[in-house]
Design a protein around this motif. Sequence first.
Motif, PDB file in Angstrom:
ATOM      1  N   ALA A 129      46.960 -20.020  38.944  1.00  0.00           N
ATOM      2  CA  ALA A 129      48.422 -20.076  38.989  1.00  0.00           C
ATOM      3  C   ALA A 129      48.893 -20.534  40.364  1.00  0.00           C
ATOM      4  O   ALA A 129      49.854 -21.305  40.483  1.00  0.00           O
ATOM      5  N   GLY A 130      48.205 -20.085  41.405  1.00  0.00           N
ATOM      6  CA  GLY A 130      48.551 -20.516  42.753  1.00  0.00           C
ATOM      7  C   GLY A 130      48.255 -21.982  42.991  1.00  0.00           C
ATOM      8  O   GLY A 130      48.911 -22.640  43.803  1.00  0.00           O
ATOM      9  N   ASP A 131      47.261 -22.517  42.276  1.00  0.00           N
ATOM     10  CA  ASP A 131      46.898 -23.929  42.429  1.00  0.00           C
ATOM     11  C   ASP A 131      47.922 -24.867  41.797  1.00  0.00           C
ATOM     12  O   ASP A 131      48.216 -25.933  42.349  1.00  0.00           O
ATOM     13  N   ARG A 331      65.141 -16.845  50.353  1.00  0.00           N
ATOM     14  CA  ARG A 331      66.312 -16.631  51.205  1.00  0.00           C
ATOM     15  C   ARG A 331      65.979 -15.844  52.471  1.00  0.00           C
ATOM     16  O   ARG A 331      66.413 -16.202  53.560  1.00  0.00           O
ATOM     17  N   ILE A 332      65.227 -14.749  52.312  1.00  0.00           N
ATOM     18  CA  ILE A 332      65.032 -13.860  53.459  1.00  0.00           C
ATOM     19  C   ILE A 332      63.602 -13.854  53.979  1.00  0.00           C
ATOM     20  O   ILE A 332      63.302 -13.185  54.965  1.00  0.00           O
ATOM     21  N   GLY A 333      62.696 -14.575  53.317  1.00  0.00           N
ATOM     22  CA  GLY A 333      61.318 -14.663  53.786  1.00  0.00           C
ATOM     23  C   GLY A 333      60.401 -13.635  53.127  1.00  0.00           C
ATOM     24  O   GLY A 333      60.855 -12.671  52.498  1.00  0.00           O
ATOM     25  N   PHE A 334      59.102 -13.839  53.288  1.00  0.00           N
ATOM     26  CA  PHE A 334      58.106 -12.981  52.646  1.00  0.00           C
ATOM     27  C   PHE A 334      58.104 -11.579  53.251  1.00  0.00           C
ATOM     28  O   PHE A 334      58.041 -10.580  52.524  1.00  0.00           O
ATOM     29  N   ILE A 384      51.521 -14.386  47.244  1.00  0.00           N
ATOM     30  CA  ILE A 384      51.919 -15.792  47.330  1.00  0.00           C
ATOM     31  C   ILE A 384      51.880 -16.281  48.776  1.00  0.00           C
ATOM     32  O   ILE A 384      51.432 -17.399  49.057  1.00  0.00           O
ATOM     33  N   ALA A 385      52.323 -15.446  49.707  1.00  0.00           N
ATOM     34  CA  ALA A 385      52.271 -15.826  51.119  1.00  0.00           C
ATOM     35  C   ALA A 385      50.829 -16.064  51.562  1.00  0.00           C
ATOM     36  O   ALA A 385      50.530 -17.048  52.261  1.00  0.00           O
ATOM     37  N   ALA A 386      49.923 -15.178  51.149  1.00  0.00           N
ATOM     38  CA  ALA A 386      48.514 -15.327  51.525  1.00  0.00           C
ATOM     39  C   ALA A 386      47.909 -16.574  50.895  1.00  0.00           C
ATOM     40  O   ALA A 386      47.222 -17.361  51.569  1.00  0.00           O
ATOM     41  N   GLN A 387      48.149 -16.777  49.593  1.00  0.00           N
ATOM     42  CA  GLN A 387      47.615 -17.950  48.903  1.00  0.00           C
ATOM     43  C   GLN A 387      48.117 -19.247  49.527  1.00  0.00           C
ATOM     44  O   GLN A 387      47.369 -20.201  49.723  1.00  0.00           O
ATOM     45  N   SER A 388      49.413 -19.270  49.825  1.00  0.00           N
ATOM     46  CA  SER A 388      50.046 -20.505  50.284  1.00  0.00           C
ATOM     47  C   SER A 388      49.706 -20.844  51.724  1.00  0.00           C
ATOM     48  O   SER A 388      49.972 -21.960  52.169  1.00  0.00           O
ATOM     49  N   SER A 389      49.136 -19.916  52.457  1.00  0.00           N
ATOM     50  CA  SER A 389      48.816 -20.158  53.863  1.00  0.00           C
ATOM     51  C   SER A 389      47.495 -20.880  54.054  1.00  0.00           C
ATOM     52  O   SER A 389      47.127 -21.200  55.179  1.00  0.00           O
ATOM     53  N   VAL A 390      46.772 -21.116  52.946  1.00  0.00           N
ATOM     54  CA  VAL A 390      45.463 -21.757  53.053  1.00  0.00           C
ATOM     55  C   VAL A 390      45.378 -22.939  52.095  1.00  0.00           C
ATOM     56  O   VAL A 390      46.187 -23.093  51.180  1.00  0.00           O
ATOM     57  N   ALA A 391      44.378 -23.762  52.292  1.00  0.00           N
ATOM     58  CA  ALA A 391      44.150 -24.927  51.446  1.00  0.00           C
ATOM     59  C   ALA A 391      43.430 -24.518  50.159  1.00  0.00           C
ATOM     60  O   ALA A 391      42.970 -23.382  50.019  1.00  0.00           O
ATOM     61  N   TRP A 392      43.299 -25.468  49.228  1.00  0.00           N
ATOM     62  CA  TRP A 392      42.648 -25.209  47.940  1.00  0.00           C
ATOM     63  C   TRP A 392      41.260 -24.625  48.144  1.00  0.00           C
ATOM     64  O   TRP A 392      40.858 -23.706  47.430  1.00  0.00           O
ATOM     65  N   SER A 393      40.522 -25.158  49.101  1.00  0.00           N
ATOM     66  CA  SER A 393      39.132 -24.752  49.303  1.00  0.00           C
ATOM     67  C   SER A 393      38.978 -23.334  49.825  1.00  0.00           C
ATOM     68  O   SER A 393      37.860 -22.816  49.895  1.00  0.00           O
ATOM     69  N   VAL A 398      40.793 -16.070  49.457  1.00  0.00           N
ATOM     70  CA  VAL A 398      41.961 -15.288  49.859  1.00  0.00           C
ATOM     71  C   VAL A 398      42.484 -14.446  48.698  1.00  0.00           C
ATOM     72  O   VAL A 398      42.785 -13.259  48.859  1.00  0.00           O
ATOM     73  N   THR A 399      42.595 -15.050  47.517  1.00  0.00           N
ATOM     74  CA  THR A 399      43.051 -14.295  46.345  1.00  0.00           C
ATOM     75  C   THR A 399      42.059 -13.201  45.988  1.00  0.00           C
ATOM     76  O   THR A 399      42.441 -12.071  45.671  1.00  0.00           O
ATOM     77  N   GLY A 400      40.770 -13.536  46.042  1.00  0.00           N
ATOM     78  CA  GLY A 400      39.748 -12.546  45.739  1.00  0.00           C
ATOM     79  C   GLY A 400      39.762 -11.376  46.698  1.00  0.00           C
ATOM     80  O   GLY A 400      39.590 -10.221  46.291  1.00  0.00           O
ATOM     81  N   THR A 401      39.984 -11.653  47.972  1.00  0.00           N
ATOM     82  CA  THR A 401      40.063 -10.583  48.963  1.00  0.00           C
ATOM     83  C   THR A 401      41.235  -9.665  48.671  1.00  0.00           C
ATOM     84  O   THR A 401      41.132  -8.434  48.787  1.00  0.00           O
ATOM     85  N   ASN A 402      42.363 -10.251  48.262  1.00  0.00           N
ATOM     86  CA  ASN A 402      43.539  -9.458  47.918  1.00  0.00           C
ATOM     87  C   ASN A 402      43.263  -8.543  46.729  1.00  0.00           C
ATOM     88  O   ASN A 402      43.588  -7.350  46.748  1.00  0.00           O
ATOM     89  N   MET A 403      42.643  -9.091  45.686  1.00  0.00           N
ATOM     90  CA  MET A 403      42.314  -8.299  44.506  1.00  0.00           C
ATOM     91  C   MET A 403      41.232  -7.260  44.808  1.00  0.00           C
ATOM     92  O   MET A 403      41.260  -6.135  44.305  1.00  0.00           O
ATOM     93  N   PHE A 404      40.284  -7.646  45.646  1.00  0.00           N
ATOM     94  CA  PHE A 404      39.211  -6.742  46.062  1.00  0.00           C
ATOM     95  C   PHE A 404      39.802  -5.532  46.790  1.00  0.00           C
ATOM     96  O   PHE A 404      39.421  -4.388  46.541  1.00  0.00           O
ATOM     97  N   ALA A 405      40.759  -5.805  47.683  1.00  0.00           N
ATOM     98  CA  ALA A 405      41.403  -4.719  48.420  1.00  0.00           C
ATOM     99  C   ALA A 405      42.140  -3.778  47.480  1.00  0.00           C
ATOM    100  O   ALA A 405      42.133  -2.557  47.667  1.00  0.00           O
TER     101      ALA A 405
END
Length: 481
Positions: A129-131, A331-334, A384-393, A398-405
């Motif tokens: 979904a982030g891609d 409007r107000i940021g992440f 979304i902020a974490a996903q969007s801060s990095v490239a596809w590769s 990053v998403t896995g780390t978030n879910m892992f946490a």
Amino acid sequence: MNEISRASVGFRSERGPILIALMLTTGLVAIDATILATAVPSIVRDLGGFASFPWLFSIYLLAQAVSVPVYAKLSDTVGRKPIVLAGIGLFFLGSVLCGFAWSMPALIAFRALQGLGAGAIQPMSMTIAGDIYTVAERAKTQGYLASVWAISSVVGPTLGGLFSQFLSWRWIFFVNVPLCILAAWMLIRSFHETIEPKKHRIDYAGSALLTAGMSLLILAVLEGGQAWAWDSVWSIGAFALGALLLVAFALVERRAAEPVMPLWVLSRRLLLTTTLISLGIGAILIGLTSYVPTYLESTVGAPPLVAGLAVAALTLGWPIAASISGRFYLRIGFRSTALLGTSIAIVGTIILAATSVHPSVLFVAVSCFVVGLGMGLVATPTLIAAQSSVAWSERGVVTGTNMFARSIGSAVGVAVFGAIANAIILSSTGGAHSPAAVQGASTAVFTAVAVVAALTIVAGLAMPRLRVEDVEFGRAPAAAD
């Protein structure tokens, strides 16, 4: 190669079927998380092994948690599609074997296989979904995915009860078969990737050390105070060996060509703070979903269905807030959106703890709904902020780390809240099953959940202030360090 061409989904008409497929795959995990609990009495009557049935949940959570980082890294290497299809395949196989299980040990083993499948499905759904969606679109998309959990929180227990009462508990696993086939078919048909051919060096040593180390630590947390005493040789040994393996893992990752969990994931300020927030989210969720039903059933005599619907209010508020969170962070940021959501969640948990001395289904449902609203404004923008801060590769890791946490937060939360509840119950004079004992234990747990929510806002305060324009155009890493 740009990100849209990596996923080959440039047209809006192609994304709809993919989103439906992602919702369906998410539904596999979501329904499975809620359908089993109502069938446990039937399973125990048929297979025996009452003392072992908690492992049906523990082994699934353990297998799911430790496999997420490995799948996440592989998805950045070979693509999302083969990983999510492999996850569906493992979940399919595990479900069939669970349906034919002949003993409790066999069922526990097959649940581990299901957990390995779930470890790929959930993070890959969010990564895909982030891609394929822009930063502005992702909030609504994540809201759709979150709504699957809301629906499943009602459908799962209902189906579990119906199958157990009128058919057989085995159908709670067999029902996954057509869902797996349909989800796989839709993804094969609709989702296409173009991956650049490249020779990769798989981090076998890092994967093995991470899996073994986290398995021991999560096992020690889940079973501490249950299967063995916290100060027993088994408990201390599991914690010590698990920590030692993770130290070895960190040393290996520093020298690995393509580490399974790059250490930069926890060195960037944005990624570190969003990971800590995800830890808190996992603990808050497990605290409410584990203790609210028991609290209502024991104190006011609420039927299981009513108690389940009360806690389902949380998963109703979540997708509502998640779907509109885009309007806030645009409007107000992440950071401000996450702080707003955490503040709302704190209010909900305080209301729940304060009113628990006067048990009421209505108060509990309203409190859970408020917490759900807060969580929707926290979980979605931070992911979304974490996903969007990095490239596809790097997005899979990053998403896995978030879910892992989040999984680790749930595992630790189960242990901590369980220890608190057990201490209150043991000190009660009314007996372990008396309404007064359960009420006291639940009040203590709800208060602890409020404390966790308050600690989560500290991580939110430490988030960097980022504009949506920064992450949209890939300028976030420098701003987020």
